[in-house]
Enzyme design. Structure first.
Site, short mmCIF file in Angstrom:
data_model
loop_
_atom_site.label_atom_id
_atom_site.label_comp_id
_atom_site.label_asym_id
_atom_site.label_seq_id
_atom_site.Cartn_x
_atom_site.Cartn_y
_atom_site.Cartn_z
N GLU A 251 -15.84 -55.20 7.58
CA GLU A 251 -16.00 -55.54 6.16
C GLU A 251 -14.69 -56.19 5.75
OE1 GLU A 251 -15.35 -55.67 2.46
OE2 GLU A 251 -15.43 -53.48 2.44
N CYS A 285 -12.35 -56.23 -3.03
CA CYS A 285 -12.84 -57.26 -2.11
C CYS A 285 -13.99 -58.06 -2.71
CB CYS A 285 -13.26 -56.64 -0.78
SG CYS A 285 -14.53 -55.36 -0.92
#
Length: 478
Positions: A251, A285
């Protein structure tokens, strides 16, 4: 509350590093050293790897019901200790207490969800083509001990997404948590210890990230790698894992586009994106970053977003009324300065912020820039901070092209009143997660992950479990 020193957790024991080394932990609001965290040596890593190897042999034989009971107990302990853990997180990471507590409570919910999802790890029976007496089975087994590498921006959330799925699948795990924010992950691990997790099922280490990752990825006891962090580091770790044929979930970074269409509800778009942009000081993010706003509504949108940014109360996350805390470390201040200066030099218009606040701590004023050129660093490098970059468009196709121009593909946002436009965006915007007419609302039951250089694999939904399972075929002739 007093901030504690943090030890390693290996084989159900809290230990100082074998060589006695430690790393200072700073409060980002003051810059002062508030504690220390143990720095693992190779000796410590060997002990940890051996412990999770042995712990896996125990945990894999627990039934889903037995695992679920322990995980649910841990989740409830996290809830009852949320205020205490939030105070630790705010001191080490900087985010306001309300955000810290929200992250912790959401983490408990994620643990609960995976505790139940473990019941739904199903195989299947496949009829034989020629002989009905042959029983063909598809079985799913835990992949083995896992090494998990997590970042400092969400010290609890990033751990529980990996830990919840891994434990529910029957894996053991070494968590390499961030040195900048060690105490809150340690509190999470303590909740699992107190819940009765068997010795060796979970280990927690800190130290030099490059040295630890290189050593653990190659270690024969480790069978899977899961990493959350920058794209550059993720590619390095994935390449190393490939050399050793280790399963990988990644990720990675993002640079989320926000497409505000001509027919958008501008008030809704500002309301949804303003809080999202400056949450955790932009160190998210999936933070909305590149604002592509139709020229017909750009002035209204830009003005309202700048007014929101200017009105935010920036300060120590422990103080009442703080809406945005400091950046987590001084490196982020340097990055903001560089990105801001480059954008302004290239012709961007400053609508709010644009400077450091004070000389103590890592505070940066919430910043909104309009007319940001596409070749500015801010429109090409993930800022990971409280800076919003706006540019206009006339044709939706051009906005989609710009949204897809970068190699990132984690999250995206769009605002439109048209179902046809929403369908077009759904099909053509290249991101792993798209939210239309709303802020990001990830949950345990939804896949969480990106495409392109933002990684592969999921940290949510049933898909997250698959990464921790081997699928095998078994045929039995009677």
């Amino acid at each position: 509350m007093t901030y504690p020193d943090t030890q390693l957790f290996i084989d159900d024991q809290w230990l100082d590093a074998a060589e006695g080394r430690t790393i200072d932990v700073q409060n980002p609001a003051s810059g002062r050293v508030i504690g220390r965290v143990a720095h693992a040596s190779r000796q410590d890593l060997d002990l940890a790897a051996d412990s999770v190897r042995r712990g896996f042999e125990v945990w894999r034989d627990y039934t889903p019901a037995q695992r679920s009971k322990i995980m649910r107990t841990a989740a409830e302990l996290v809830r009852t200790r949320a205020d205490e853990i939030a105070a630790l997180m705010t001191q080490e990471q900087g985010k306001p207490l309300v955000e810290a507590k929200g992250e912790i409570l959401a983490g408990a919910d994620i643990i609960d969800w995976f505790a139940e999802e473990g019941f739904r790890v199903y195989g299947r029976t496949v009829p034989h083509r020629a002989n009905p007496a042959i029983q063909q089975l598809v079985v799913k087994d835990p992949v083995g001990p896992v090494a998990a590498f997590t970042p400092w921006n969400f010290p609890i959330n990033q751990v529980v997404r990996k830990l919840g799925a891994g434990l529910a699948a029957g894996c053991s795990m070494i968590v390499k948590a961030p040195e900048e924010t060690p105490a809150s992950p340690a509190a999470l691990v303590r909740a699992f210890q107190d819940a009765g997790l068997p010795a060796g099922v979970l280990a927690l280490v800190y130290g030099n990230p490059a040295e630890i990752s290189e050593y653990l990825i190659a270690h024969p006891a480790i069978r899977k790698i899961t990493f959350t962090g920058s794209t550059a580091v993720g590619k390095q770790l994935a390449a190393l894992a490939g050399q050793h044929m280790k399963r990988v979930s990644m990720e990675l970074g993002g640079h989320a586009p926000v497409i505000v269409c001509e027919d958008a509800d501008v008030e809704l778009a500002v309301k949804a994106m303003s809080r999202a942009k400056f949450r955790n000081a932009g160190q998210v993010c999936i933070s909305p970053t590149r604002f592509l706003v139709h020229d017909s509504v750009r002035q209204d949108f830009s003005k309202a977003l700048a007014e929101f940014a200017t009105g935010l109360n920036v300060g120590d996350g422990l103080a009442d009324g703080t809406e945005m805390g400091p950046l987590a470390n001084s490196r982020r201040i340097d990055a903001m300065s560089t990105l801001y200066a480059d954008a302004v030099e290239r012709g961007a218009t400053v609508l709010s912020g644009g400077s450091r606040i004070g000389d103590a701590g890592n505070f940066w004023a919430p910043t909104v820039l309009d007319d940001v050129p596409a070749d500015a660093k801010l429109f090409n490098e993930e800022p990971f901070g409280p800076v919003a970059a706006i540019r206009g468009f006339q044709d939706l196709g051009d906005a989609i092209t710009e949204a897809n121009r970068l190699s990132y593909g984690l999250a995206g946002y769009a605002f439109t009143r048209s179902l046809a436009t929403a369908d077009q965006l759904t099909r053509k915007v290249e991101v792993g997660m798209l939210w239309v007419n709303m802020p990001a609302m990830p949950s345990a039951e939804l896949p969480f992950g990106g495409v392109k250089d933002s990684g592969y694999g999921s940290e949510g939904g049933p898909e997250a479990m698959e990464a921790y399972l081997n699928t095998r075929s078994v045929a039995i002739a009677h």
